[in-house]
Design an enzyme around this catalytic site. Structure first.
Site, mmCIF file in Angstrom:
data_model
loop_
_atom_site.group_PDB
_atom_site.id
_atom_site.type_symbol
_atom_site.label_atom_id
_atom_site.label_comp_id
_atom_site.label_asym_id
_atom_site.label_seq_id
_atom_site.Cartn_x
_atom_site.Cartn_y
_atom_site.Cartn_z
ATOM 1 N N ARG A 131 39.128 26.888 42.365
ATOM 2 C CA ARG A 131 38.684 28.167 41.795
ATOM 3 C C ARG A 131 39.843 28.901 41.117
ATOM 4 O O ARG A 131 39.938 28.930 39.901
ATOM 5 C CB ARG A 131 38.038 29.029 42.903
ATOM 6 C CG ARG A 131 37.246 30.226 42.393
ATOM 7 C CD ARG A 131 38.074 31.408 41.964
ATOM 8 N NE ARG A 131 38.973 31.912 43.015
ATOM 9 C CZ ARG A 131 39.902 32.823 42.792
ATOM 10 N NH1 ARG A 131 40.073 33.327 41.577
ATOM 11 N NH2 ARG A 131 40.709 33.218 43.769
ATOM 12 N N ASP A 132 40.758 29.449 41.894
ATOM 13 C CA ASP A 132 41.859 30.226 41.299
ATOM 14 C C ASP A 132 42.679 29.326 40.376
ATOM 15 O O ASP A 132 43.112 29.735 39.301
ATOM 16 C CB ASP A 132 42.753 30.793 42.410
ATOM 17 C CG ASP A 132 43.526 32.038 41.993
ATOM 18 O OD1 ASP A 132 43.707 32.236 40.782
ATOM 19 O OD2 ASP A 132 43.959 32.797 42.869
ATOM 20 N N HIS B 124 47.849 35.776 50.087
ATOM 21 C CA HIS B 124 47.466 35.040 48.856
ATOM 22 C C HIS B 124 48.519 35.398 47.813
ATOM 23 O O HIS B 124 48.493 36.473 47.224
ATOM 24 C CB HIS B 124 46.062 35.513 48.464
ATOM 25 C CG HIS B 124 45.532 35.015 47.156
ATOM 26 N ND1 HIS B 124 44.351 34.299 47.051
ATOM 27 C CD2 HIS B 124 45.959 35.165 45.879
ATOM 28 C CE1 HIS B 124 44.085 34.026 45.786
ATOM 29 N NE2 HIS B 124 45.053 34.543 45.052
ATOM 30 N N HIS C 154 50.782 34.581 44.459
ATOM 31 C CA HIS C 154 51.078 33.854 43.221
ATOM 32 C C HIS C 154 52.600 33.734 43.102
ATOM 33 O O HIS C 154 53.344 34.535 43.662
ATOM 34 C CB HIS C 154 50.430 34.567 42.032
ATOM 35 C CG HIS C 154 48.938 34.356 41.995
ATOM 36 N ND1 HIS C 154 48.342 33.426 41.180
ATOM 37 C CD2 HIS C 154 47.940 34.905 42.724
ATOM 38 C CE1 HIS C 154 47.033 33.438 41.392
ATOM 39 N NE2 HIS C 154 46.756 34.324 42.326
ATOM 40 N N CYS D 82 45.206 34.294 36.971
ATOM 41 C CA CYS D 82 43.985 35.077 36.753
ATOM 42 C C CYS D 82 43.886 35.409 35.275
ATOM 43 O O CYS D 82 44.854 35.882 34.673
ATOM 44 C CB CYS D 82 44.028 36.353 37.591
ATOM 45 S SG CYS D 82 42.671 37.477 37.225
ATOM 46 N N ASN E 236 48.976 30.166 42.230
ATOM 47 C CA ASN E 236 49.324 30.445 43.625
ATOM 48 C C ASN E 236 50.457 29.520 44.034
ATOM 49 O O ASN E 236 50.656 28.465 43.443
ATOM 50 C CB ASN E 236 48.139 30.127 44.544
ATOM 51 C CG ASN E 236 46.990 31.068 44.343
ATOM 52 O OD1 ASN E 236 46.194 30.877 43.432
ATOM 53 N ND2 ASN E 236 46.903 32.069 45.173
HETATM 54 P P1 HMG Z 1 29.746 43.764 33.924
HETATM 55 O O1 HMG Z 1 29.690 43.518 32.448
HETATM 56 O O2 HMG Z 1 30.243 45.096 34.383
HETATM 57 O O3 HMG Z 1 28.369 43.431 34.622
HETATM 58 O O4 HMG Z 1 30.673 42.643 34.563
HETATM 59 P P2 HMG Z 1 26.928 43.988 34.361
HETATM 60 O O5 HMG Z 1 26.297 44.048 35.702
HETATM 61 O O6 HMG Z 1 26.959 45.210 33.498
HETATM 62 O O7 HMG Z 1 26.240 42.795 33.547
HETATM 63 C C1 HMG Z 1 26.640 42.444 32.223
HETATM 64 C C2 HMG Z 1 26.194 41.015 31.916
HETATM 65 O O8 HMG Z 1 26.831 40.102 32.810
HETATM 66 C C3 HMG Z 1 24.693 40.786 32.086
HETATM 67 O O9 HMG Z 1 24.330 39.731 31.205
HETATM 68 C C4 HMG Z 1 24.628 40.255 33.505
HETATM 69 O O10 HMG Z 1 23.469 39.499 33.727
HETATM 70 C C5 HMG Z 1 25.852 39.390 33.583
HETATM 71 P P3 HMG Z 1 23.695 40.002 29.758
HETATM 72 O O11 HMG Z 1 22.499 40.839 30.045
HETATM 73 O O12 HMG Z 1 24.785 40.753 28.968
HETATM 74 O O13 HMG Z 1 23.443 38.627 29.220
HETATM 75 N N1 HMG Z 1 26.360 39.260 34.946
HETATM 76 C C6 HMG Z 1 26.574 38.089 35.566
HETATM 77 N N2 HMG Z 1 26.425 36.811 35.173
HETATM 78 C C7 HMG Z 1 26.736 35.843 36.060
HETATM 79 N N3 HMG Z 1 27.203 36.094 37.308
HETATM 80 C C8 HMG Z 1 27.373 37.353 37.726
HETATM 81 C C9 HMG Z 1 27.055 38.407 36.842
HETATM 82 N N4 HMG Z 1 27.106 39.748 36.939
HETATM 83 C C10 HMG Z 1 26.684 40.247 35.792
HETATM 84 N N5 HMG Z 1 27.839 37.585 38.959
HETATM 85 C C11 HMG Z 1 31.425 41.203 36.314
HETATM 86 C C12 HMG Z 1 30.955 42.608 35.931
HETATM 87 C C13 HMG Z 1 32.067 41.293 37.677
HETATM 88 C C14 HMG Z 1 30.254 40.279 36.335
HETATM 89 C C15 HMG Z 1 32.460 40.733 35.254
HETATM 90 O O14 HMG Z 1 33.427 41.719 35.106
HETATM 91 C C16 HMG Z 1 33.115 39.425 35.606
HETATM 92 O O15 HMG Z 1 32.482 38.394 35.669
HETATM 93 N N6 HMG Z 1 34.436 39.437 35.796
HETATM 94 C C17 HMG Z 1 35.170 38.200 36.086
HETATM 95 C C18 HMG Z 1 36.178 38.489 37.094
HETATM 96 C C19 HMG Z 1 36.874 37.217 37.524
HETATM 97 O O16 HMG Z 1 36.251 36.201 37.769
HETATM 98 N N7 HMG Z 1 38.208 37.299 37.625
HETATM 99 C C20 HMG Z 1 38.955 36.215 38.155
HETATM 100 C C21 HMG Z 1 38.746 36.063 39.624
HETATM 101 S S1 HMG Z 1 39.570 37.302 40.583
HETATM 102 C C22 HMG Z 1 41.141 36.649 40.847
HETATM 103 O O17 HMG Z 1 41.484 35.633 40.313
HETATM 104 C C23 HMG Z 1 42.002 37.343 41.840
HETATM 105 C C24 HMG Z 1 42.067 36.623 43.188
HETATM 106 O O18 HMG Z 1 42.541 35.301 43.041
HETATM 107 C C25 HMG Z 1 42.990 37.373 44.109
HETATM 108 C C26 HMG Z 1 44.344 37.675 43.446
HETATM 109 O O19 HMG Z 1 45.091 36.768 43.116
HETATM 110 O O20 HMG Z 1 44.546 38.873 43.243
HETATM 111 C C27 HMG Z 1 40.705 36.572 43.868
HETATM 112 MG MG MG Z 2 44.606 34.752 42.852
#
Ligand code: HMG
Ligand code: MG
Length: 303
Positions: A16-17, A208, A210, A241, A250
């Protein structure tokens, strides 16, 4: 060194990450192949994918396909990220053992990463946590930018404490202290862990880290000294990310396993098989594993 644990649990977040930020498409079968190799190497916890918007993170669009393709083992916990109810509802069909919501100690990062404020994110997470618990799915909450933020700079431990408190209020069972951009150094990371420990017991806190600035092994050791025994690591040091520009992967699972085994700390992981898993995905990506231990062991094998 009083509190050093005798056993450590590693969650490999490589699928995933590690892969979420890859520009080249990685077919589901390769991701599944990586998960299989990780479980063969003895990993008991694997973060497989995320149920986020495919417009935001195209690489994870095959989430359901990957989950469906894994030959599951009863003693392995398969975990996924779910930022909201839409993600949870899609995830639950794929039978995860664990889900993670992911918030941030920085408002700017919360906005960039999940398109809402910290407070709004908690409102979105609350029903996810409730629904997961009703189905017997274990819940984790990641606190991103626990020491530094690409937009706000240094983050005070009080910010981590705040998010830990909010997570606790909505019933998140386990908290993950994340150095998203790898700017943390050991004492700062210890302060962030201490902040999380105000609301979570030691057994419910993970690190966690990086490795952008090469501090992640040191940060892991500093956390071990506090008794923290659960870490997210990434095979071959993959990753980053998409909303934390410039941040690298990571800490490599291989490097952490090498350190832990050298300290007499058990992981249940076979380092040689783990090296093979990291080599498998690195070969596909046409690069060398981003792990010093892997490089050393592969050189030794070749020689
Ligand atoms: P949004 O635009 O605010 O969501 O995004 P919304 O509810 O307003 O919906 C907008 C559109 O997105 C709609 O589709 C929804 O259906 C769709 P449209 O009508 O435009 O066709 N939608 C979704 N589709 C699939 N799955 C969903 C979903 N939710 C809404 N769950 C949202 C909010 C969170 C979805 C968006 O901002 C997003 O996907 N962000 C991605 C964030 C991400 O994956 N980041 C990387 C992971 S985090 C990370 O790596 C950090 C971590 O490792 C820890 C660290 O290191 O810090 C965990
Ligand atoms: Mg991370």
């Amino acid at each position: 060194m009083m509190k050093l644990p005798s056993r450590v649990k590693l969650v490999d977040v490589g699928p995933r990450d590690g892969l979420q930020n890859e520009k080249q498409p990685v077919p589901a079968e390769i991701k599944i192949g990586l998960v299989h190799r990780l479980q063969d190497a003895g990993l008991k916890d694997i973060e497989v994918t995320s149920f986020v918007s495919p417009k935001w993170v195209p690489q994870m669009a095959d989430n359901a396909q990957v989950m469906a393709g894994i030959e599951r083992r009863p003693d392995v916990r398969y975990s996924v990220l779910t930022p909201n109810m839409k993600g949870f509802e899609a995830a639950v069909l794929t039978r995860p053992d664990e889900i993670s919501v992911f918030g941030a100690a920085s408002q700017a990062f919360s906005q960039r990463n999940i398109n809402c404020s910290i407070e709004e994110s908690i409102e979105r997470f609350a029903p996810v946590i409730e629904a997961a618990k009703a189905k017997g799915i274990y819940t984790r909450g990641a606190i991103s930018c626990a020491v530094g933020c690409p937009y706000e700079g240094e983050i005070a431990p009080e910010r981590v404490e705040l998010v830990a408190r909010l997570f606790r209020q909505i019933g998140v069972e386990h908290v993950v202290v994340c150095d998203t951009i790898g700017t943390g150094t050991p004492v700062k990371v210890q302060r962030a862990i201490e902040a999380a420990l105000k609301y979570y017991e030691l057994d419910k806190v993970s690190g966690h880290y990086h490795d952008t600035y090469g501090q992640a092994i040191g940060n892991t050791l500093a956390s071990l000294e506090m008794g923290v025994w659960q870490y997210d690591t990434s095979s071959a040091g993959l990753g980053g990310c998409p909303y934390a520009k410039g941040a690298t992967g990571n800490v490599a699972t291989e490097d952490v396993v090498y350190m832990l085994h050298g300290m007499g700390i058990e992981t249940g992981i076979d380092l040689d098989k783990l090296i093979d898993a990291g080599k498998y995905i690195s070969d596909f990506l046409q690069r060398k594993p981003n792990s010093r231990a892997s490089t050393a062991i592969l050189n030794k094998r070749a020689g």
